[in-house]
Design an enzyme around this catalytic site. Structure first.
Site, mmCIF file in Angstrom:
data_model
loop_
_atom_site.group_PDB
_atom_site.id
_atom_site.type_symbol
_atom_site.label_atom_id
_atom_site.label_comp_id
_atom_site.label_asym_id
_atom_site.label_seq_id
_atom_site.Cartn_x
_atom_site.Cartn_y
_atom_site.Cartn_z
ATOM 1 N N TRP A 360 48.768 32.403 -3.077
ATOM 2 C CA TRP A 360 47.906 32.534 -1.896
ATOM 3 C C TRP A 360 48.753 32.735 -0.637
ATOM 4 O O TRP A 360 48.250 33.158 0.390
ATOM 5 C CB TRP A 360 46.981 31.318 -1.753
ATOM 6 C CG TRP A 360 47.655 30.033 -1.302
ATOM 7 C CD1 TRP A 360 48.701 29.405 -1.913
ATOM 8 C CD2 TRP A 360 47.341 29.239 -0.150
ATOM 9 N NE1 TRP A 360 49.049 28.263 -1.227
ATOM 10 C CE2 TRP A 360 48.228 28.140 -0.140
ATOM 11 C CE3 TRP A 360 46.402 29.342 0.868
ATOM 12 C CZ2 TRP A 360 48.202 27.146 0.858
ATOM 13 C CZ3 TRP A 360 46.374 28.353 1.858
ATOM 14 C CH2 TRP A 360 47.268 27.275 1.853
ATOM 15 N N ASP A 361 50.035 32.474 -0.744
ATOM 16 C CA ASP A 361 50.949 32.665 0.380
ATOM 17 C C ASP A 361 50.794 34.064 0.987
ATOM 18 O O ASP A 361 50.892 34.245 2.203
ATOM 19 C CB ASP A 361 52.411 32.534 -0.071
ATOM 20 C CG ASP A 361 52.706 31.245 -0.807
ATOM 21 O OD1 ASP A 361 51.795 30.694 -1.446
ATOM 22 O OD2 ASP A 361 53.871 30.813 -0.772
ATOM 23 N N GLU A 491 49.409 19.347 -2.185
ATOM 24 C CA GLU A 491 49.559 19.099 -3.627
ATOM 25 C C GLU A 491 50.014 17.676 -3.930
ATOM 26 O O GLU A 491 50.236 17.337 -5.090
ATOM 27 C CB GLU A 491 50.545 20.116 -4.218
ATOM 28 C CG GLU A 491 49.995 21.536 -4.193
ATOM 29 C CD GLU A 491 50.998 22.590 -4.629
ATOM 30 O OE1 GLU A 491 52.214 22.284 -4.649
ATOM 31 O OE2 GLU A 491 50.575 23.721 -4.935
ATOM 32 N N LYS A 603 51.771 16.896 1.964
ATOM 33 C CA LYS A 603 52.870 17.845 1.759
ATOM 34 C C LYS A 603 52.866 18.943 2.821
ATOM 35 O O LYS A 603 53.905 19.356 3.320
ATOM 36 C CB LYS A 603 52.717 18.459 0.369
ATOM 37 C CG LYS A 603 53.839 19.372 -0.045
ATOM 38 C CD LYS A 603 53.557 19.958 -1.430
ATOM 39 C CE LYS A 603 54.654 20.894 -1.875
ATOM 40 N NZ LYS A 603 54.295 21.650 -3.079
ATOM 41 N N GLN A 604 51.681 19.454 3.133
ATOM 42 C CA GLN A 604 51.590 20.590 4.061
ATOM 43 C C GLN A 604 50.201 20.586 4.679
ATOM 44 O O GLN A 604 49.304 19.899 4.202
ATOM 45 C CB GLN A 604 51.814 21.891 3.306
ATOM 46 C CG GLN A 604 50.727 22.236 2.304
ATOM 47 C CD GLN A 604 51.190 23.208 1.231
ATOM 48 O OE1 GLN A 604 51.726 22.799 0.213
ATOM 49 N NE2 GLN A 604 50.978 24.480 1.456
HETATM 50 C C1 BGC Z 1 53.028 25.049 -2.033
HETATM 51 C C2 BGC Z 1 51.932 26.056 -2.277
HETATM 52 C C3 BGC Z 1 52.559 27.427 -2.352
HETATM 53 C C4 BGC Z 1 53.694 27.465 -3.393
HETATM 54 C C5 BGC Z 1 54.440 28.771 -3.350
HETATM 55 C C6 BGC Z 1 54.066 25.144 -3.139
HETATM 56 O O1 BGC Z 1 55.106 24.248 -2.903
HETATM 57 O O2 BGC Z 1 52.508 23.741 -2.009
HETATM 58 O O3 BGC Z 1 51.005 26.027 -1.213
HETATM 59 O O4 BGC Z 1 51.606 28.371 -2.692
HETATM 60 O O5 BGC Z 1 54.614 26.443 -3.112
HETATM 61 O O6 BGC Z 1 55.039 28.974 -2.099
#
Ligand code: BGC
Length: 769
Positions: A360-361, A491, A603-604
């Site tokens: 999804w990035d 996550e 985490k984000q």
């Molecule tokens: C992130 C995801 C991301 C993936 C790839 C993961 O660490 O939590 O949001 O899509 O990395 O960059």
């Protein structure tokens, strides 16, 4: 910050002094790529110290059989590996019979690496004293051509510092490579053929299972004191997947022997299999005509053109300047938008981790960068990539029990199939569907090109809306639709109920799909009929969707005045990150997974990611409240985190905080904030860095077909500037303390708003506000 060895410089990444401990990190940081292939900055000569070897070819992958402890129905059969490709860079060097190996020399002095981002080349130089006492000065330049994207070039020079010596160069190509992350320690490449002709050699190999055939080639020329030597390769060693030549030169003190090696790949994605070697010969022939110097000149010209549009300048802060250029450079090394079959992998061509090429990035973070700095076709290609995968997304949803054309796009993919296999992500991190719909909206908002929606986008929106309608369940207790058992962008919590971000974007996707169906119905009737028939969609079904969207549940805390990340967030012990001992960070390397899951640490951006996408739906006060609640609990252990926070902090006028987040996002890899740069770079978050300047400090938004700015400047900077390709006119925005300047390359007057005030910008005239 975890490391501080990269020298601040406006245009280059520079390392000085040899330290074996840093080799793997630098192999990531000095990676090069040209959109079609790329590689870590591995040494050409043999090296007995710790190294992580990696060369990669765009679009070439391997479906590594899934390895999990407990098989769960619905798991994909494989994880698509970013495949370590055959190596073409290798050149073994001996000096008076002793192998040059930086890990075994008596002394290494003046070691220096430079990645020149302005011109697109990588150089390494050092002086080494070998165990046999011979001292040499080595200077190696390497680049991957942007004009001939199947061509890489190396010039390897050895100058005798003392005595005289016999120097041998043994260039080789080798398909006997493996992936560090192979699940079953299998080989992924099947060697097919090895051949040579004059100074050229070719190794053809095919990937098992996916059957991509690749011809890896090399062509070598020996020079002494710049004079080409009329020699042929000796002692040719031929294996079943490798071939090595040997060239010998005699050099006296002060003399230089150099090997120029052309190499690269021709692949069955782009050529008929039977023509791969001829295609490689054509690349070699054209490189021989142009020679090293012309190829390098061309390289500089292409990069100059890229920078002309994509550069962001920052005055008065070298580290910030270096950071943003590094990000823009790496994005352009990874994806240039020429080939709609390709996408932007989180590690690009710099490492194996993450597999697949599309998360999804791409939609959530990368599209704005490509939309604004390239022709709009590039962003459209990225959208089309998902349109082309719609059938697979429908199959993917069907495997999980969804029906009637509901589409669930994969968390990670190479060819449209899901290839991620951790249940809490594959099955639960379904918010990814939302970003794909959001990108369609964002593309139209920015480019004004509506044609994509009736042509392709609407079918994607319908598949996604169907998924959300089916994924939501009615809670008779809450009298609302709920979405159970999900993982949000954060996550560090799995299997939660009613993740605010997921519920919010699910509702938005349905509303947006309904709106677009109505618009296409009224303005593009033919497309409407075609799409409704193809999707077998009728008004009754749309009513069902609407019921879900209108009655979606959002967890909210009256006590805190904030939307909750998920139903049970307040049961957690809310201890701010500032109270965590530094020795405990990053928690994903220090804590057990169950401890992380129970903790409140984020985490984000998660709720805040929703506020970022749907900024207009909330007031500034609401944003401030949510930012103050969630940011202190956020560990930013995803590279995608600091950029969103930087944009929001800037929007709230918290410039110190915005600046700190900006440095963190732009120098995430250079300074290795997350202690993992040796695994590769964080390519997709680099587009977030671009957003943190343009949308964060510049405050750029598109509202009602018009550009708006709320310019702000960190006090550390004297000024900064960026360019935007807005609807085929190029607007340059330069912001200094106290004033903003606009310069328009185009032919039509452009109206922009600065802090809400209308400004008319005439073509080719400077406007100062
Ligand atoms: C992130 C995801 C991301 C993936 C790839 C993961 O660490 O939590 O949001 O899509 O990395 O960059």
């Amino acid at each position: 910050m975890n490391q501080d060895y990269i020298k601040p410089d406006n245009w280059s990444i520079i390392e000085e002094g040899f330290d074996a401990e840093r080799v793997k990190s630098s192999e990531s940081l000095f990676s090069i790529g040209n959109g079609a292939m790329g590689q870590r900055a591995n040494f050409e000569e043999s090296y007995s110290g710790a190294t992580f070897q990696g060369s990669y070819i765009a679009g070439i992958y391997y479906p590594d059989k899934t390895k999990v402890g407990w098989w769960k129905n619905g798991y994909p059969e494989y994880f698509a590996k970013v495949l370590n490709a055959p190596s073409w860079i290798g050149i073994n060097v001996t000096i008076n019979g002793e192998a040059l190996d930086l890990n075994a020399c008596k002394e290494v002095k003046n070691f220096r690496r430079e990645l020149n981002m302005k011109e697109g080349w990588y150089n390494r130089s050092f002086e080494a004293v070998l165990q046999n006492g011979t001292a040499v000065a080595v200077n190696v330049t390497r680049f991957l051509s942007l004009t001939e994207d199947e061509l890489g070039v190396i010039k390897y020079e050895v100058k005798l510092v003392n005595g005289s010596a016999t120097i041998t160069y043994s260039p080789y190509i080798d398909a006997g490579v493996t992936n560090e992350d192979a699940n079953w320690e299998e080989k992924f490449w099947e060697p097919l053929d090895v051949q040579h002709e004059g100074d050229s050699a070719f190794v053809t190999a095919r990937t098992f299972k996916t059957h991509f055939t690749v011809a890896t080639y090399m062509h070598n020329s020996l020079f002494v004191n710049e004079k080409k030597q009329d020699v042929t390769p000796q002692n040719i060693e031929i294996g079943n997947d490798k071939i090595q030549f040997c060239y010998t030169a005699e050099a006296a003190q002060g003399e230089t022997a150099a090997l120029v090696k052309f190499g690269g790949y021709t692949v069955s994605l782009n050529h008929k299999e039977s023509e791969l070697i001829d295609a490689a010969k054509n690349v070699i022939a054209s490189a021989q005509i142009k020679r090293y110097s012309t190829l390098l000149e061309e390289q500089k010209e292409v990069w100059a053109k890229i920078w002309e549009m994509a550069d962001i300048t920052i005055d008065g802060d070298v580290k910030a300047q270096q950071g943003i250029r590094f990000n823009i450079f790496q994005l352009n090394q990874t994806y240039l938008g020429k080939d709609p079959r390709l996408n932007i992998g989180p590690k690009g061509f710099t490492g194996e981790k993450y597999g697949g090429s599309t998360y999804w990035d791409t939609e959530a973070y990368c599209i704005p960068f490509y939309m604004a700095t390239k022709d709009q076709q590039v962003a459209r290609n990225l959208l089309t990539y998902r349109y082309n995968h719609l059938e697979k997304a429908i199959e993917n949803a069907a495997k999980l029990g969804f029906t009637n054309g509901a589409a669930l796009y994969p968390m990670v993919t190479m060819n449209g199939e899901e290839c991620h296999n951790e249940w809490e992500i594959t099955f639960e991190e379904i918010h990814r569907n939302g970003a794909i719909a959001f990108a369609i909206y964002n593309y139209y908002r920015f480019t004004g090109d509506y044609s994509y929606i009736p042509e392709k986008g609407l079918e994607v929106l319908i598949g996604i809306a169907r998924f959300w309608q089916q994924r939501a369940t009615f809670s008779s207790h809450k009298k609302r639709y709920v979405i159970l058992g999900v993982t949000g962008p954060n996550e560090y919590e799995n299997n939660v109920n009613n993740n605010f971000y997921t519920n919010y974007i699910a509702k938005w996707c349905i509303d947006y799909a309904i709106e677009q169906i109505a618009k296409v119905k009224s303005d593009y009737n033919e497309d409407y009929s075609r799409i409704m028939a193809k999707a077998n969609l009728n008004d009754d079904e749309i009513k069902q969707w609407k019921k879900v969207a209108d009655n979606m549940y959002f967890p909210y805390s009256e006590e805190h005045g904030v939307y909750l990340q998920q139903d049970n967030f307040l049961d957690k012990e809310l201890i701010p990150v500032s109270e965590l001992d530094r020795s405990q960070r990053p928690i994903n390397q220090k804590w057990s997974w169950d401890r992380i899951l129970r903790s409140c640490y984020i985490k984000q951006a998660d709720v805040l990611q929703g506020f970022y996408f749907f900024e207009d739906h909330f007031s500034k006060e609401q944003l401030a409240k949510h930012f103050d609640f969630y940011e202190p609990l956020t560990v930013h252990e995803s590279s995608l985190s600091p950029c969103v926070h930087s944009i929001q902090a800037a929007g709230l006028g918290r410039m110190e905080q915005a600046y700190t987040f900006y440095l963190r996002t732009s120098r995430l890899d250079l300074d290795d904030y997350n202690k993992e740069v040796e695994e590769g770079l964080h390519i997709t978050s680099m587009a977030g860095t671009w957003m943190s300047i343009v949308e964060g400090f510049g405050g750029m938004r598109v509202k009602n077909d018009t550009l708006h700015f709320e310019p702000r400047i960190p006090e550390q900077w004297q000024g900064y500037s960026f360019k935007i390709n807005f609807r085929n006119q190029i607007l340059k925005v330069s912001i200094q303390q106290g004033e903003t300047k606009f310069n328009l390359e185009g032919d039509k007057e452009l109206t922009v708003f600065v802090n809400g005030k209308e400004v008319k910008v005439q073509p080719n005239a400077l406007v100062t506000v």
